[in-house]
Design an enzyme around this catalytic site. Structure first.
Site, PDB file in Angstrom:
ATOM      1  N   CYS A   1      -3.821  11.232   1.112  1.00 57.23           N
ATOM      2  CA  CYS A   1      -2.438  10.249   1.421  1.00 57.23           C
ATOM      3  C   CYS A   1      -1.461  10.046   0.667  1.00 57.23           C
ATOM      4  O   CYS A   1      -0.261   9.513   1.032  1.00 57.23           O
ATOM      5  CB  CYS A   1      -3.594   9.063  -0.111  1.00 57.23           C
ATOM      6  SG  CYS A   1      -5.041   8.436   0.271  1.00 57.23           S
TER       7      CYS A   1
ATOM      8  N   LYS B   1       0.620  -1.504   0.336  1.00 61.09           N
ATOM      9  CA  LYS B   1       0.069   0.065   0.093  1.00 61.09           C
ATOM     10  C   LYS B   1       0.975   1.196  -0.014  1.00 61.09           C
ATOM     11  O   LYS B   1       0.561   2.452  -0.842  1.00 61.09           O
ATOM     12  CB  LYS B   1      -0.951  -0.397   1.278  1.00 61.09           C
ATOM     13  CG  LYS B   1      -1.568   1.395   1.656  1.00 61.09           C
ATOM     14  CD  LYS B   1      -2.428   1.625   0.411  1.00 61.09           C
ATOM     15  CE  LYS B   1      -3.094   2.903   0.996  1.00 61.09           C
ATOM     16  NZ  LYS B   1      -4.334   3.689  -0.216  1.00 61.09           N
TER      17      LYS B   1
HETATM   18  N1  SAJ Z   1      -1.263  14.935  -9.478  1.00 64.24           N
HETATM   19  C1  SAJ Z   1      -0.362  16.125 -10.024  1.00 64.24           C
HETATM   20  N2  SAJ Z   1       0.137  15.315 -11.253  1.00 64.24           N
HETATM   21  C2  SAJ Z   1      -0.725  14.435 -11.911  1.00 64.24           C
HETATM   22  C3  SAJ Z   1      -1.464  13.084 -10.556  1.00 64.24           C
HETATM   23  C4  SAJ Z   1      -1.979  14.062  -9.738  1.00 64.24           C
HETATM   24  O1  SAJ Z   1      -0.002  17.016  -9.623  1.00 64.24           O
HETATM   25  O2  SAJ Z   1      -0.164  13.713 -13.224  1.00 64.24           O
HETATM   26  C5  SAJ Z   1      -1.703  15.138  -8.366  1.00 64.24           C
HETATM   27  C6  SAJ Z   1      -3.536  15.618  -7.600  1.00 64.24           C
HETATM   28  O3  SAJ Z   1      -3.568  17.092  -8.597  1.00 64.24           O
HETATM   29  C7  SAJ Z   1      -3.093  15.631  -5.589  1.00 64.24           C
HETATM   30  C8  SAJ Z   1      -2.786  14.361  -6.088  1.00 64.24           C
HETATM   31  O4  SAJ Z   1      -1.362  14.823  -6.965  1.00 64.24           O
HETATM   32  O5  SAJ Z   1      -2.872  17.382  -5.979  1.00 64.24           O
HETATM   33  C9  SAJ Z   1      -2.546  13.257  -5.847  1.00 64.24           C
HETATM   34  O6  SAJ Z   1      -4.195  12.849  -6.610  1.00 64.24           O
HETATM   35  P1  SAJ Z   1      -4.483  11.935  -7.664  1.00 64.24           P
HETATM   36  O7  SAJ Z   1      -6.121  11.383  -8.024  1.00 64.24           O
HETATM   37  O8  SAJ Z   1      -3.141  10.979  -8.032  1.00 64.24           O
HETATM   38  O9  SAJ Z   1      -4.062  10.591  -5.885  1.00 64.24           O
HETATM   39  P2  SAJ Z   1      -5.458  11.043  -4.785  1.00 64.24           P
HETATM   40  O10 SAJ Z   1      -4.885  11.043  -3.287  1.00 64.24           O
HETATM   41  O11 SAJ Z   1      -6.817  11.387  -4.795  1.00 64.24           O
HETATM   42  O12 SAJ Z   1      -5.391   8.632  -4.279  1.00 64.24           O
HETATM   43  C10 SAJ Z   1      -4.532   8.622  -4.361  1.00 64.24           C
HETATM   44  C11 SAJ Z   1      -4.584   6.886  -5.238  1.00 64.24           C
HETATM   45  N3  SAJ Z   1      -3.432   6.303  -5.401  1.00 64.24           N
HETATM   46  C12 SAJ Z   1      -3.320   6.369  -6.304  1.00 64.24           C
HETATM   47  O13 SAJ Z   1      -3.054   6.581  -7.502  1.00 64.24           O
HETATM   48  C13 SAJ Z   1      -0.977   5.825  -6.406  1.00 64.24           C
HETATM   49  C14 SAJ Z   1      -5.498   6.171  -4.245  1.00 64.24           C
HETATM   50  O14 SAJ Z   1      -5.499   5.356  -6.092  1.00 64.24           O
HETATM   51  C15 SAJ Z   1      -5.730   5.559  -3.165  1.00 64.24           C
HETATM   52  O15 SAJ Z   1      -6.432   4.501  -2.896  1.00 64.24           O
HETATM   53  C16 SAJ Z   1      -5.563   7.155  -2.363  1.00 64.24           C
HETATM   54  O16 SAJ Z   1      -4.577   7.644  -2.981  1.00 64.24           O
HETATM   55  C17 SAJ Z   1      -5.575   6.917  -1.238  1.00 64.24           C
HETATM   56  O17 SAJ Z   1      -6.747   6.412  -0.472  1.00 64.24           O
HETATM   57  O18 SAJ Z   1      -4.141   5.690  -0.640  1.00 64.24           O
END
Ligand code: SAJ
Length: 425
Positions: free
Chosen positions: A283, A229
């Site tokens: 996360c 995880k």
């Molecule tokens: N972000 C970027 N660039 C990208 C992708 C995302 O800057 O190319 C930023 C987003 O704007 C945001 C952050 O990253 O600030 C996180 O967003 P996200 O959509 O990537 O993920 P979360 O935090 O909403 O959810 C994550 C997910 N983990 C992964 O994709 C590995 C989700 O599947 C998990 O269940 C969740 O964390 C968790 O609860 O752990």
């Protein structure tokens, strides 16, 4: 009375709790207690109830319990609402301030990052202490909160110490993988892991998840599941940091980082993520530290990625601040941690807007279509005001409403686009 039943022709072993279930046999009608009705606990409790389990949702916060009962919690998660209403109406999900007896306990409480960049597990221990008195023989206890390696084993030790009378207790780790904004569908369909402290606990945990999850459920041991995880979210963090570092270097050369990345990604084995103002959410900005804390001397890349993330925030803050210092008004577009959610947890956009407003209180306003009220200290603007005035625009979140702005409305404007959605205007 124990009243679970197996579907698809499997047999209930007299006196047993999880009979060897042939094929894809499913277990329903079990009493499940979900501790912590937050981003993970509430959708989990709802889906369990919708699948036919009798669920007691335990949430010590009375205000949150009331808002769940009135359907006002997570209103933006539209798919969740009808299932939640039905579960509450049919009595399949009941809300409680403290645990009631059940066959399975799911712990989904927060595990925040402490001041030493170590996980704070107080809520997990409090949950364990609260269920210990109501545990019955053969209970299954599942930890879902993101936790450092070794936490599930420590949880089991704590429960056994509190209840030395129990001959059989099964403890496992069952990490969630849901994406805020699409909680229910992700919970139902994503593959998941279940790792017990014993093989038997793993078997029970796998059966439990198979009863309500459509995605593949893979059994492993507790420590491997805990680390897997943490690796998932750290992988994303490190890769976003790489994208941000690419952006720093591209801008240093006067190049458009989004164009560079788009072209690099045409290679069949390259998939660079998107740069931005930094990573938010509960996360991805947090879990890498939980992974590093287990072996701090071996974690080199993780702290470096976190430092790149801080530098990305700093860069945009300084660029916007320079505009304010030169007498320009700056309107920040977006505050949430990512697009099209109403979630401010660890949001880099919020941190940047607040820091900017503290430095230049009269020169900063904010547009955030997903919030009814802005956090204290921030002055609001509408999108129309932002587009029709003279202010510089600091695009912090790639909300659909901002993507939909016609390019001609940005002609001649000063734009700082952290997300690369307006870069071609
Ligand atoms: N972000 C970027 N660039 C990208 C992708 C995302 O800057 O190319 C930023 C987003 O704007 C945001 C952050 O990253 O600030 C996180 O967003 P996200 O959509 O990537 O993920 P979360 O935090 O909403 O959810 C994550 C997910 N983990 C992964 O994709 C590995 C989700 O599947 C998990 O269940 C969740 O964390 C968790 O609860 O752990």
């Amino acid at each position: 009375m124990k009243s679970w039943t197996f579907l698809l022709g499997a047999q209930l072993r007299p006196g047993g709790r999880f009979a060897e279930a042939p094929g894809d046999a499913k277990l329903v009608g079990m009493r499940v207690s979900v501790l912590g009705l937050g981003y993970v606990g509430l959708p989990t409790a709802t889906l369990l109830a919708a699948t036919g389990h009798r669920v007691s949702g335990v949430e010590p916060d009375a205000a949150r319990r009331n808002s769940i009962a009135e359907g006002r919690f997570f209103a933006e998660e539209e798919a969740l609402q009808p299932l939640l209403r039905d579960a509450l109406r049919d009595g399949m999900l009941t809300l409680h301030a403290a645990p009631v007896p059940a066959e399975t306990f799911v712990i989904a409480v927060p595990t925040p990052l402490g001041p030493e960049r170590r996980a704070v597990l107080d809520h997990v221990w409090a949950a364990a202490d609260s269920i210990a008195p109501v545990l019955a023989e053969d209970a299954l206890v599942l930890l879902e909160s993101t936790s450092p390696v070794g936490t599930t084993r420590a949880l089991e030790d704590r429960l056994r110490e509190a209840r030395p009378d129990l001959r059989t207790l099964h403890v496992a780790y069952g990490p969630e993988r849901v994406l805020p904004g699409n909680l229910l569908a992700e919970l139902r369909r994503n593959p998941r892991l279940a790792g017990g402290t014993t093989e038997e606990a793993t078997r029970h945990a796998v059966s439990f998840y198979r009863s309500f999850v459509e995605g593949e459920v893979t059994g492993t041991d507790a420590a491997t599941a805990e680390m897997a995880k943490l690796v998932e979210n750290s992988f994303r963090d490190v890769n976003i940091a790489f994208a941000n570092e690419v952006a720093f270097i591209a801008r240093h050369h006067g190049l458009d980082p989004f164009a560079v990345i788009e072209l690099a990604n045409r290679h069949p084995r390259v998939d660079v993520l998107r740069p931005g103002p930094g990573v938010g959410g509960h996360c991805i900005a947090v879990d890498p530290w939980f992974l590093a804390e287990g072996a701090p001397d071996r974690a080199l890349l993780i702290p470096a990625a976190r430092a790149v993330d801080a530098a990305a925030r700093e860069e945009w803050l300084e660029r916007a601040s320079a505009l304010c210092a030169a007498g320009q008004e700056v309107i920040c577009l977006g505050l949430t941690y990512k697009a099209d959610v109403a979630d401010l947890r660890e949001s880099p956009a919020l941190a940047i807007a607040e820091a900017l407003a503290r430095r230049h209180p009269c020169r900063v306003r904010v547009v955030e279509p997903h919030l009814k009220h802005l956090p204290a200290g921030l002055r609001e603007a509408t999108l129309e005001e932002a587009l029709s005035g003279e202010a510089a625009l600091l695009l912090l979140v790639d909300h659909a409403a901002f993507r939909a702005v016609p390019p001609e409305r940005l002609n001649g404007r000063v734009v700082l686009d952290t997300r690369g959605i307006w870069r071609n205007v």
